[in-house]
Motif scaffolding. Structure first.
Motif, mmCIF file in Angstrom:
data_model
loop_
_atom_site.group_PDB
_atom_site.id
_atom_site.type_symbol
_atom_site.label_atom_id
_atom_site.label_comp_id
_atom_site.label_asym_id
_atom_site.label_seq_id
_atom_site.Cartn_x
_atom_site.Cartn_y
_atom_site.Cartn_z
ATOM 1 N N TRP A 139 -4.859 3.333 8.413
ATOM 2 C CA TRP A 139 -6.286 3.088 8.604
ATOM 3 C C TRP A 139 -6.588 1.606 8.772
ATOM 4 C CZ3 TRP A 139 -10.250 6.621 5.639
ATOM 5 C CH2 TRP A 139 -10.174 7.917 6.199
ATOM 6 N N ASN A 145 -1.194 9.521 10.409
ATOM 7 C CA ASN A 145 -0.525 8.339 9.863
ATOM 8 C C ASN A 145 0.985 8.449 9.986
ATOM 9 O OD1 ASN A 145 -2.836 6.828 8.721
ATOM 10 N ND2 ASN A 145 -3.087 8.711 7.559
ATOM 11 N N LEU A 152 -16.232 10.907 -3.940
ATOM 12 C CA LEU A 152 -14.998 11.696 -3.975
ATOM 13 C C LEU A 152 -13.956 11.044 -4.880
ATOM 14 C CD1 LEU A 152 -14.693 13.171 -0.398
ATOM 15 C CD2 LEU A 152 -15.613 14.162 -2.467
ATOM 16 N N GLY A 178 -7.634 -9.091 -2.325
ATOM 17 C CA GLY A 178 -6.619 -8.066 -2.068
ATOM 18 C C GLY A 178 -6.810 -7.404 -0.718
ATOM 19 N N GLU A 213 1.841 -1.598 -4.692
ATOM 20 C CA GLU A 213 0.609 -0.812 -4.816
ATOM 21 C C GLU A 213 -0.261 -1.421 -5.919
ATOM 22 O OE1 GLU A 213 -1.104 1.905 -3.402
ATOM 23 O OE2 GLU A 213 -2.500 1.366 -5.014
ATOM 24 N N SER A 214 -1.545 -1.607 -5.614
ATOM 25 C CA SER A 214 -2.484 -2.178 -6.592
ATOM 26 C C SER A 214 -2.549 -1.380 -7.888
ATOM 27 C CB SER A 214 -3.911 -2.181 -6.025
ATOM 28 O OG SER A 214 -4.024 -3.059 -4.963
ATOM 29 N N VAL A 260 -1.282 -7.368 -3.825
ATOM 30 C CA VAL A 260 -0.908 -8.501 -2.973
ATOM 31 C C VAL A 260 -2.198 -9.250 -2.622
ATOM 32 C CG1 VAL A 260 0.050 -9.152 -0.729
ATOM 33 C CG2 VAL A 260 1.154 -7.372 -2.108
ATOM 34 N N GLY A 272 0.839 -1.196 0.000
ATOM 35 C CA GLY A 272 0.000 0.000 0.000
ATOM 36 C C GLY A 272 0.874 1.246 0.000
ATOM 37 N N GLY A 298 -2.460 6.407 -2.716
ATOM 38 C CA GLY A 298 -3.732 6.092 -2.062
ATOM 39 C C GLY A 298 -4.676 7.278 -1.974
ATOM 40 N N LEU A 299 -5.170 7.514 -0.778
ATOM 41 C CA LEU A 299 -6.196 8.545 -0.596
ATOM 42 C C LEU A 299 -5.648 9.955 -0.728
ATOM 43 C CD1 LEU A 299 -8.330 7.059 2.331
ATOM 44 C CD2 LEU A 299 -9.079 7.435 -0.025
ATOM 45 N N GLY A 306 -8.631 9.867 11.365
ATOM 46 C CA GLY A 306 -7.310 10.479 11.453
ATOM 47 C C GLY A 306 -6.812 10.981 10.114
ATOM 48 N N THR A 307 -6.059 12.070 10.236
ATOM 49 C CA THR A 307 -5.561 12.777 9.071
ATOM 50 C C THR A 307 -4.280 12.129 8.555
ATOM 51 O OG1 THR A 307 -4.270 14.125 10.548
ATOM 52 C CG2 THR A 307 -6.443 14.958 9.951
ATOM 53 N N ILE A 308 -3.778 12.683 7.492
ATOM 54 C CA ILE A 308 -2.499 12.258 6.935
ATOM 55 C C ILE A 308 -1.418 12.337 8.016
ATOM 56 C CG2 ILE A 308 -0.699 12.910 5.283
ATOM 57 C CD1 ILE A 308 -3.078 13.928 3.493
ATOM 58 N N SER A 355 0.290 6.153 5.043
ATOM 59 C CA SER A 355 0.875 5.351 6.129
ATOM 60 C C SER A 355 1.993 4.468 5.600
ATOM 61 C CB SER A 355 -0.209 4.547 6.861
ATOM 62 O OG SER A 355 -0.808 3.608 6.017
HETATM 63 C C1 LIG Z 1 -12.622 11.319 1.067
HETATM 64 C C2 LIG Z 1 -11.477 11.514 2.002
HETATM 65 C C3 LIG Z 1 -10.895 12.775 2.136
HETATM 66 C C4 LIG Z 1 -9.820 12.964 3.012
HETATM 67 N N1 LIG Z 1 -9.255 14.204 3.109
HETATM 68 C C5 LIG Z 1 -8.201 14.383 3.954
HETATM 69 C C6 LIG Z 1 -7.561 15.667 4.052
HETATM 70 O O1 LIG Z 1 -7.960 16.635 3.405
HETATM 71 N N2 LIG Z 1 -6.506 15.791 4.911
HETATM 72 C C7 LIG Z 1 -6.053 14.752 5.659
HETATM 73 O O2 LIG Z 1 -5.093 14.902 6.410
HETATM 74 N N3 LIG Z 1 -6.630 13.531 5.581
HETATM 75 C C8 LIG Z 1 -7.694 13.318 4.745
HETATM 76 N N4 LIG Z 1 -8.288 12.097 4.682
HETATM 77 C C9 LIG Z 1 -7.743 11.009 5.527
HETATM 78 C C10 LIG Z 1 -6.545 10.344 4.852
HETATM 79 O O3 LIG Z 1 -6.825 10.149 3.516
HETATM 80 C C11 LIG Z 1 -6.227 9.035 5.557
HETATM 81 O O4 LIG Z 1 -5.843 9.322 6.889
HETATM 82 C C12 LIG Z 1 -5.088 8.269 4.915
HETATM 83 O O5 LIG Z 1 -5.162 8.254 3.520
HETATM 84 C C13 LIG Z 1 -5.018 6.819 5.403
HETATM 85 O O6 LIG Z 1 -3.814 6.294 4.884
HETATM 86 P P1 LIG Z 1 -3.514 4.792 4.613
HETATM 87 O O7 LIG Z 1 -2.142 4.768 4.047
HETATM 88 O O8 LIG Z 1 -3.775 4.013 5.843
HETATM 89 O O9 LIG Z 1 -4.591 4.292 3.529
HETATM 90 P P2 LIG Z 1 -4.832 4.702 2.015
HETATM 91 O O10 LIG Z 1 -4.552 6.120 1.760
HETATM 92 O O11 LIG Z 1 -6.208 4.224 1.704
HETATM 93 O O12 LIG Z 1 -3.784 3.829 1.189
HETATM 94 C C14 LIG Z 1 -3.924 2.445 0.994
HETATM 95 C C15 LIG Z 1 -3.252 2.054 -0.316
HETATM 96 O O13 LIG Z 1 -3.096 0.642 -0.372
HETATM 97 C C16 LIG Z 1 -3.396 0.175 -1.673
HETATM 98 N N5 LIG Z 1 -3.776 -1.241 -1.548
HETATM 99 C C17 LIG Z 1 -4.897 -1.752 -0.955
HETATM 100 N N6 LIG Z 1 -4.885 -3.095 -0.987
HETATM 101 C C18 LIG Z 1 -3.733 -3.459 -1.605
HETATM 102 C C19 LIG Z 1 -3.144 -4.725 -1.943
HETATM 103 N N7 LIG Z 1 -3.746 -5.878 -1.615
HETATM 104 N N8 LIG Z 1 -1.958 -4.747 -2.578
HETATM 105 C C20 LIG Z 1 -1.334 -3.583 -2.905
HETATM 106 N N9 LIG Z 1 -1.846 -2.370 -2.609
HETATM 107 C C21 LIG Z 1 -3.021 -2.295 -1.968
HETATM 108 C C22 LIG Z 1 -4.515 1.085 -2.127
HETATM 109 O O14 LIG Z 1 -4.643 1.077 -3.540
HETATM 110 C C23 LIG Z 1 -4.051 2.425 -1.567
HETATM 111 O O15 LIG Z 1 -3.214 3.093 -2.475
HETATM 112 C C24 LIG Z 1 -9.342 11.877 3.793
HETATM 113 C C25 LIG Z 1 -9.952 10.632 3.665
HETATM 114 C C26 LIG Z 1 -11.000 10.446 2.791
HETATM 115 C C27 LIG Z 1 -11.617 9.085 2.681
#
Ligand SMILES: Cc1cc2nc3c(=O)[nH]c(=O)nc-3n(C[C@H](O)[C@H](O)[C@H](O)COP(=O)(O)OP(=O)(O)OC[C@H]3O[C@@H](n4cnc5c(N)ncnc54)[C@H](O)[C@@H]3O)c2cc1C
Ligand SMILES: Cc1cc2nc3c(=O)[nH]c(=O)nc-3n(C[C@H](O)[C@H](O)[C@H](O)COP(=O)(O)O)c2cc1C
Lengths: 151, 426
Positions: free
Chosen positions: B336, B348, B141, B320, B52-53, B96, B27, B59-60, B343-345, B31
């Motif tokens: 997440w 993480n 979104l 996945g 990354e998929s 994965v 991912g 990601g987000l 929680g925000t970026i 995070s």
């Molecule tokens: C609509 C929305 C708006 C947001 N706006 C804000 C903002 O303005 N400011 C802020 O601070 N936070 C914001 N957030 C929160 C922030 O996006 C999250 O805190 C953060 O993205 C979580 O990070 P993560 O790395 O855990 O997950 P993600 O960002 O979801 O990343 C997970 C990644 O893993 C990949 N993946 C999944 N399964 C697999 C697999 N099996 N093999 C390979 N890759 C895989 C996915 O494709 C993705 O790229 C927002 C969230 C949302 C939903």
């Protein structure tokens, strides 16, 4: 100049990247530089550096980022004498907030109140501008250092 | 420790006599990227691969954070640096669990960090007529953010839209729906989808929240941004004097009496309402809710309902999606996936810092060891599909080149086209 220390306070890491790039730019010019996270830096050590460059963002409603707040609290608490310290200050913020770049303003005011001397103008990066913060900061630091080390 | 090494700016040397451990991060959201960043600083000799998929990283940050918040999206500069100069490998277009089994991955790397996030919209847990138009905020979104998937909403939401929830994601939905097209200058909004989903600004946006205004989870700054938009009128009936906090104070000062004016969007906040059912009537979607403190049910007749009440795992049958069996002593979870959809970026980043600290502790204590081959152990499986960072940069360059006037990029939403660009075969 002996050693220059770049202290960063960050929440999502932009200020750390800026601090690294300021350091790299200065090292290229032959200045000895150390980068430190405010989170890991004891305020008692501030007197050791010839010059401190503060790089800090703003969070919440104009607050210091999480990693900088304890550092600032320690300054306010311990009130070290900073009259021998020269510092420059760079802020990262976003002008869509009413509290644009208040974090760096807070830190600067505290440094000044403790007797430190600010060199040059405070630098700012506005996330809303789309500019690369490192480009802005590296351009800024070279003008500040021109003030700090008149040739 | 992760924190102190940066103050020396000389990372501690890898343990004598060993190359650093091999690390797989699954991912590339914030995070996963923060974990890679902290680990690379601590263990400059380790080999780190981020799987990354999608062919696109982040990601987000790329597909969640609203298109008109480019300042926030700017954090990716740090991560770009990791992949271009930091020696970290990006293995895009690899899921994965599908393209490579978890067991094979775990056997090939000394450390595996799962950072797959929570991709699904949490659904409203009430009886629901299948004909009702209900759209998850995450899906909406993603659509406006140019996510490459055909299953996303594309047809008009209508002129009366109801949003369930009042967190920051709900505020993103409200803002994006009530902003004039011209106000998206500098963004990378998907203009085609915006035009399809919202040919015109809705006249009415109702917000239904369980909590009272004191318990609203959104940031005041987000609400202020909505209030400040041209053409938006705010209403907050039922806001009481006892409601405290920045959200209540803001709404009290900006609420105006109801008036219908063509071309304007009226956003009305309803607090303390618990949804009870979603039905349909005359082709419209009807949400019925009841006041938390009892009383008659309240009905909202709308064109569509957008739920912004949190995020969950993907479908159970999704290979996945990490299951309970994706675990071992050398497997860690972050972001997440581990903490839930809050929680925000920046949060993480803190979490990644803690996880990296425990990985390093485990390694130093001998609970995990180095010796597995790393990427070389899976390369044969993936050779023909991996989109590396340079390949991704070709996609990105094409997106920037084809930006419409007033936009910073135009995301490519067709996976095959992304892959063709990645391989240079366009
Ligand atoms: C609509 C929305 C708006 C947001 N706006 C804000 C903002 O303005 N400011 C802020 O601070 N936070 C914001 N957030 C929160 C922030 O996006 C999250 O805190 C953060 O993205 C979580 O990070 P993560 O790395 O855990 O997950 P993600 O960002 O979801 O990343 C997970 C990644 O893993 C990949 N993946 C999944 N399964 C697999 C697999 N099996 N093999 C390979 N890759 C895989 C996915 O494709 C993705 O790229 C927002 C969230 C949302 C939903
Ligand atoms: C939740 C949040 C609150 C913020 N509050 C402010 C603010 O009050 N004033 C400001 O100028 N910038 C504010 N910002 C913008 C940040 O300072 C800006 O994004 C900066 O680049 C972050 O740097 P960092 O990664 O070093 O923490 C805020 C950002 C977020 C995500």
């Amino acid at each position: 100049m002996n050693e220059l220390i770049v202290l960063f306070g960050t929440e999502s890491g932009n200020a750390e990247l800026v601090a690294d790039d300021i350091s790299a730019a200065l090292q290229e010019k032959g200045t000895a530089v150390r980068v430190a996270d405010m989170e890991d830096y004891a305020v008692d050590d501030l007197g050791e550096a010839d010059m401190v460059v503060l790089v800090v963002s703003t969070y919440g409603e104009g607050d210091l980022p999480d990693t900088a707040a304890p550092f600032h609290d320690a300054l306010v608490e311990a009130k070290p004498d900073l009259s021998g310290v020269r510092f420059a200050a760079f802020g990262l913020g976003d002008s869509t907030y009413e509290t644009y770049n208040l974090g760096v303003a807070t830190l600067r005011a505290t440094f000044t109140a403790l007797g430190a001397t600010q060199i040059g103008e405070t630098g700012y990066h506005d996330a809303d501008s789309g500019l690369n913060p490192s480009d802005v900061a590296v351009a800024w630091v070279s003008t500040v250092l021109a003030v700090a080390t008149p040739s | 420790m992760v924190g102190t090494h940066s103050s020396q700016h000389v990372p501690p040397p890898a343990p004598a006599g060993t190359a650093g451990p091999t690390v797989a991060v699954v991912g590339s959201g914030p995070s996963g990227c923060y974990v890679a960043q902290f680990l690379a600083k601590t263990w400059p000799d380790s080999e780190i691969t981020v799987f990354e998929s999608l062919p696109a990283p982040y990601g987000l940050i790329r597909y969640g954070v609203a298109a008109d918040h480019q300042g926030t999206k700017g954090v990716v500069r740090q991560f770009d640096r990791l992949f271009t100069r930091g020696g970290i490998r990006f293995a895009g277009n690899v899921t994965v669990g599908r393209d490579i089994g978890f067991a094979r991955l775990a056997a090939s790397f000394d450390v595996v960090v799962l950072a797959t996030g929570l991709p699904g919209d949490r659904e409203l847990d009430v009886p629901r007529d299948p004909r009702a138009r209900v759209v998850g905020a995450g899906a909406l979104l993603r659509a406006l953010n140019g996510f490459p998937h055909h299953g996303l909403p594309r047809t008009p939401l209508g002129s009366r839209v109801l949003v369930v929830g009042i967190g920051n994601v709900a505020l993103d939905v409200l803002r994006l729906l009530s902003k004039d097209s011209e106000a998206f200058t500098g963004s990378d909004i998907d203009d085609e989808l915006l035009g399809q989903l919202r040919p015109a600004r809705p006249a009415v946006l109702d917000v239904v929240a369980r909590s009272d205004a004191s318990g609203a989870k959104c940031d005041a700054a987000m609400l202020r941004e909505l209030i400040a938009l041209d053409g938006v009128d705010i209403g907050a009936p039922g806001l009481g004097d006892q409601d405290r906090g920045p959200v209540a104070d803001l709404l009290r000062t900006c609420a105006v009496p109801a008036r219908e004016e063509p071309g304007r969007t009226r956003v009305t906040f309803h607090f303390g309402l618990v949804p009870e059912s979603v039905t349909t009537r005359d082709g419209r979607t009807v949400l019925t809710a009841r006041r938390r403190d009892g009383g008659e049910p309240v009905e909202f007749v709308t064109d569509s309902v957008v739920t912004a009440i949190g995020f969950t795992h993907g479908a159970a049958q999704d290979d996945g999606c990490p299951g309970p069996d994706w675990a071992d002593d050398h497997v860690y979870r972050v972001g997440w996936l581990s903490r839930g959809p809050r929680g925000t970026i920046a949060e993480n980043r803190k979490h990644a810092q803690r996880v990296v600290r425990s990985i390093v502790d485990d390694f130093e204590a001998g609970r995990i060891t180095a010796g597995r081959p790393g990427f070389a152990g899976v390369a044969d499986l993936l050779a023909c599909r991996v989109v590396g960072f340079r390949d991704w940069q070709r996609i990105e360059a094409a997106e920037e080149r084809s930006a419409r006037p007033g936009r910073c990029r135009r995301k490519i939403t067709d996976l095959d086209r992304m892959l063709a660009l990645a391989t240079g075969a366009h």
